[in-house]
Motif scaffolding. Structure first.
Motif, short mmCIF file in Angstrom:
data_model
loop_
_atom_site.label_atom_id
_atom_site.label_comp_id
_atom_site.label_asym_id
_atom_site.label_seq_id
_atom_site.Cartn_x
_atom_site.Cartn_y
_atom_site.Cartn_z
N ALA A 93 34.27 34.11 27.36
CA ALA A 93 33.76 34.64 28.63
C ALA A 93 34.45 33.99 29.81
O ALA A 93 34.77 34.66 30.80
CB ALA A 93 32.25 34.44 28.71
N THR A 94 34.69 32.69 29.73
CA THR A 94 35.38 32.00 30.82
C THR A 94 36.80 32.52 30.97
O THR A 94 37.26 32.80 32.09
CB THR A 94 35.38 30.48 30.57
N ALA A 95 37.50 32.67 29.85
CA ALA A 95 38.86 33.20 29.90
C ALA A 95 38.87 34.63 30.43
O ALA A 95 39.72 34.99 31.27
CB ALA A 95 39.50 33.14 28.52
N ALA A 96 37.92 35.45 29.98
CA ALA A 96 37.83 36.83 30.46
C ALA A 96 37.54 36.87 31.96
O ALA A 96 38.11 37.69 32.69
CB ALA A 96 36.76 37.60 29.69
N PHE A 97 36.69 35.97 32.42
CA PHE A 97 36.38 35.91 33.85
C PHE A 97 37.61 35.52 34.66
O PHE A 97 37.89 36.13 35.71
CB PHE A 97 35.23 34.92 34.11
N VAL A 98 38.36 34.54 34.19
CA VAL A 98 39.57 34.11 34.91
C VAL A 98 40.59 35.24 34.95
O VAL A 98 41.13 35.57 36.02
CB VAL A 98 40.17 32.84 34.27
N VAL A 99 40.83 35.88 33.81
CA VAL A 99 41.80 36.99 33.76
C VAL A 99 41.32 38.15 34.64
O VAL A 99 42.09 38.72 35.41
CB VAL A 99 42.03 37.45 32.31
N GLY A 100 40.02 38.47 34.55
CA GLY A 100 39.47 39.54 35.38
C GLY A 100 39.59 39.24 36.86
O GLY A 100 39.89 40.13 37.66
#
Length: 146
Positions: A93-100
């Motif tokens: 979720a953290t990685a997805a948030f950063v990429v998003g």
């Protein structure tokens, strides 16, 4: 493993993110049906050939639909994993948030209609809430029992 209250709230935030992604898709569909993207590109780049305008409109729309589709699937997958109490969902979720968030900043620099870009920002707000809840001190089993 039963998820803790912050994890349950994060799961709700993730399902909300999926719903907001559908709102962003709907905004794009409405914009395209009215020719907003093509008109915006025509106004931003006057004098371009009609073929260029059609190709660019199709390319941007394809990019946004693919981005929203991948985001929607990722939201549902992460919510399901979080609901089961899977710990690795924090990192995902953290990685997805950063990429998003990076893609959101990129989208604001592109010639997309503001309504399309602004509604595309809504899922990032849910992502921020989900990540904050996932990393909250009480979200782990140890900190709840300690």
């Amino acid at each position: 493993m039963q998820p803790t209250p912050p994890i349950r709230k994060a799961t709700v935030a993730m399902y909300t993110g999926a719903a907001l992604t559908l709102v962003a898709v709907l905004a794009l569909v409405v914009d395209q049906s009215g020719g907003g993207l093509a008109r915006h590109l025509h106004d931003t780049y006057p004098g371009r050939a009609p073929g260029w305008l059609s190709m660019t409109t199709a390319s941007i729309a394809t990019y946004l639909y693919a981005l929203y589709g991948a985001g929607f699937v990722l939201w549902l997958w992460m919510a399901r994993k979080a609901g089961k109490g899977t710990r690795r969902v924090r990192i995902t979720a953290t990685a997805a948030f950063v990429v998003g968030s990076v893609l959101l900043v990129y989208n604001f620099t592109q010639p997309h209609p503001l309504m399309v870009t602004a509604t595309g920002a809504l899922p990032c707000l849910s992502g921020l809430a989900a990540v904050a809840l996932l990393w909250a001190g009480r979200s782990t089993r140890k900190s709840v029992t300690a």
